[in-house]
Design a protein around this motif. Structure first.
Motif, PDB file in Angstrom:
ATOM      1  N   PRO A  43       0.820  -1.227   0.000  1.00 44.08           N
ATOM      2  CA  PRO A  43       0.000   0.000   0.000  1.00 44.08           C
ATOM      3  C   PRO A  43       0.847   1.267   0.000  1.00 44.08           C
ATOM      4  O   PRO A  43       0.446   2.277  -0.563  1.00 44.08           O
ATOM      5  N   ASP A  44       2.018   1.217   0.596  1.00 50.79           N
ATOM      6  CA  ASP A  44       2.866   2.404   0.665  1.00 50.79           C
ATOM      7  C   ASP A  44       3.721   2.562  -0.591  1.00 50.79           C
ATOM      8  O   ASP A  44       3.982   3.678  -1.020  1.00 50.79           O
ATOM      9  N   GLU A  45       4.167   1.457  -1.165  1.00 43.05           N
ATOM     10  CA  GLU A  45       5.015   1.484  -2.360  1.00 43.05           C
ATOM     11  C   GLU A  45       4.233   0.890  -3.523  1.00 43.05           C
ATOM     12  O   GLU A  45       3.731  -0.213  -3.434  1.00 43.05           O
ATOM     13  N   LYS A  46       4.138   1.635  -4.621  1.00 37.93           N
ATOM     14  CA  LYS A  46       3.398   1.167  -5.794  1.00 37.93           C
ATOM     15  C   LYS A  46       4.382   0.770  -6.888  1.00 37.93           C
ATOM     16  O   LYS A  46       5.506   1.224  -6.927  1.00 37.93           O
ATOM     17  N   TRP A  47       3.911  -0.076  -7.788  1.00 36.29           N
ATOM     18  CA  TRP A  47       4.721  -0.499  -8.921  1.00 36.29           C
ATOM     19  C   TRP A  47       4.890   0.647  -9.908  1.00 36.29           C
ATOM     20  O   TRP A  47       4.001   1.468 -10.093  1.00 36.29           O
ATOM     21  N   GLU A  48       6.015   0.664 -10.576  1.00 40.06           N
ATOM     22  CA  GLU A  48       6.229   1.597 -11.675  1.00 40.06           C
ATOM     23  C   GLU A  48       5.646   0.942 -12.924  1.00 40.06           C
ATOM     24  O   GLU A  48       6.110  -0.114 -13.355  1.00 40.06           O
ATOM     25  N   LEU A  49       4.626   1.550 -13.499  1.00 39.70           N
ATOM     26  CA  LEU A  49       3.915   0.953 -14.619  1.00 39.70           C
ATOM     27  C   LEU A  49       4.462   1.445 -15.948  1.00 39.70           C
ATOM     28  O   LEU A  49       4.959   2.557 -16.057  1.00 39.70           O
ATOM     29  N   ALA A  50       4.342   0.612 -16.951  1.00 41.95           N
ATOM     30  CA  ALA A  50       4.720   1.001 -18.312  1.00 41.95           C
ATOM     31  C   ALA A  50       3.717   2.023 -18.831  1.00 41.95           C
ATOM     32  O   ALA A  50       2.558   2.022 -18.410  1.00 41.95           O
ATOM     33  N   HIS A 124     -11.024   6.598 -22.992  1.00 44.47           N
ATOM     34  CA  HIS A 124      -9.607   6.269 -22.835  1.00 44.47           C
ATOM     35  C   HIS A 124      -9.457   5.167 -21.806  1.00 44.47           C
ATOM     36  O   HIS A 124     -10.254   5.054 -20.878  1.00 44.47           O
ATOM     37  N   LEU A 125      -8.426   4.373 -21.974  1.00 44.50           N
ATOM     38  CA  LEU A 125      -8.031   3.431 -20.938  1.00 44.50           C
ATOM     39  C   LEU A 125      -7.017   4.132 -20.055  1.00 44.50           C
ATOM     40  O   LEU A 125      -6.066   4.733 -20.546  1.00 44.50           O
ATOM     41  N   GLY A 126      -7.218   4.059 -18.757  1.00 49.48           N
ATOM     42  CA  GLY A 126      -6.304   4.700 -17.831  1.00 49.48           C
ATOM     43  C   GLY A 126      -5.270   3.724 -17.315  1.00 49.48           C
ATOM     44  O   GLY A 126      -5.239   2.555 -17.690  1.00 49.48           O
ATOM     45  N   VAL A 127      -4.417   4.195 -16.445  1.00 54.09           N
ATOM     46  CA  VAL A 127      -3.386   3.342 -15.866  1.00 54.09           C
ATOM     47  C   VAL A 127      -3.762   2.887 -14.456  1.00 54.09           C
ATOM     48  O   VAL A 127      -2.935   2.353 -13.740  1.00 54.09           O
ATOM     49  N   HIS A 128      -5.013   3.070 -14.069  1.00 56.62           N
ATOM     50  CA  HIS A 128      -5.471   2.650 -12.745  1.00 56.62           C
ATOM     51  C   HIS A 128      -5.691   1.147 -12.744  1.00 56.62           C
ATOM     52  O   HIS A 128      -6.460   0.621 -13.546  1.00 56.62           O
ATOM     53  N   TYR A 129      -5.009   0.416 -11.864  1.00 55.50           N
ATOM     54  CA  TYR A 129      -5.095  -1.041 -11.859  1.00 55.50           C
ATOM     55  C   TYR A 129      -5.662  -1.604 -10.563  1.00 55.50           C
ATOM     56  O   TYR A 129      -5.851  -2.810 -10.444  1.00 55.50           O
ATOM     57  N   GLU A 130      -5.948  -0.790  -9.589  1.00 61.15           N
ATOM     58  CA  GLU A 130      -6.459  -1.292  -8.313  1.00 61.15           C
ATOM     59  C   GLU A 130      -7.977  -1.321  -8.359  1.00 61.15           C
ATOM     60  O   GLU A 130      -8.642  -0.359  -8.017  1.00 61.15           O
TER      61      GLU A 130
END
Length: 165
Positions: A43-50, A124-130
């Motif tokens: 929860p504190d650290e998120k992945w760096e997404l492409a 649009h498709l966003g980068v939200h994955y949660e």
């Protein structure tokens, strides 16, 4: 007898269990002395997404807050899983708009065809994955919810990659 079967005899010499145990312990010690990989604290650290990661949808809006969708009907036509519901309407000025626009995110395969085919670049498709919901009904995004989404959008192609253009 069909085929050639090779029969092997079990070795008769006594094996050294000390040597096998020492080999096993050396492998264990090698793994214990290796530097450990750092665990990500989610929860504190998120992945760096492409930049081309495809997540939940969002609808672009005009300056006055209206959705940009002109209800052309291309996105539900091109959708391979039929997860987009669109009901067009016209206002008193003769401009088309989407009276009902729903995307079932639970059925969606996030292919991005709706984003590519849109002539006014409304969806649009966003980068939200949660995407965690407690009920099935919350996975159906209506027009109001699509307009409220404010996460960044995904790139259709990577400008730094010459093979993607």
């Amino acid at each position: 007898m069909p085929g050639d079967v090779k029969v092997l005899e079990r070795p008769r010499a006594e094996g050294s269990y000390v040597r096998a145990a020492a080999k096993g312990m050396s492998i264990t010690m090698r793994h214990l002395l290796k530097p450990k990989k750092k665990t990500q604290q989610y929860p504190d650290e998120k992945w760096e997404l492409a930049p081309r990661t495809r997540g939940t949808h969002r609808m672009a809006v005009h300056e006055d807050g209206r959705a940009k969708c002109v209800a052309c009907g291309l996105c539900p036509t091109v959708c391979p899983v039929n997860c987009i519901k669109l009901v067009p309407a016209e206002d008193e000025n003769g401009e088309r708009y989407a009276a009902i626009y729903e995307i079932d995110e639970f059925r969606c395969i996030f292919c991005g065809y709706c984003q590519e085919v849109c002539p006014v670049e409304a969806i649009h498709l966003g980068v939200h994955y949660e995407n965690a919901e407690y009920s099935r009904e919350r996975w159906v995004y209506d027009l109001e919810r699509l307009v409220e989404q404010d996460h960044p959008v995904t790139a259709l192609w990577d400008p730094s990659d010459p093979a993607s253009q």
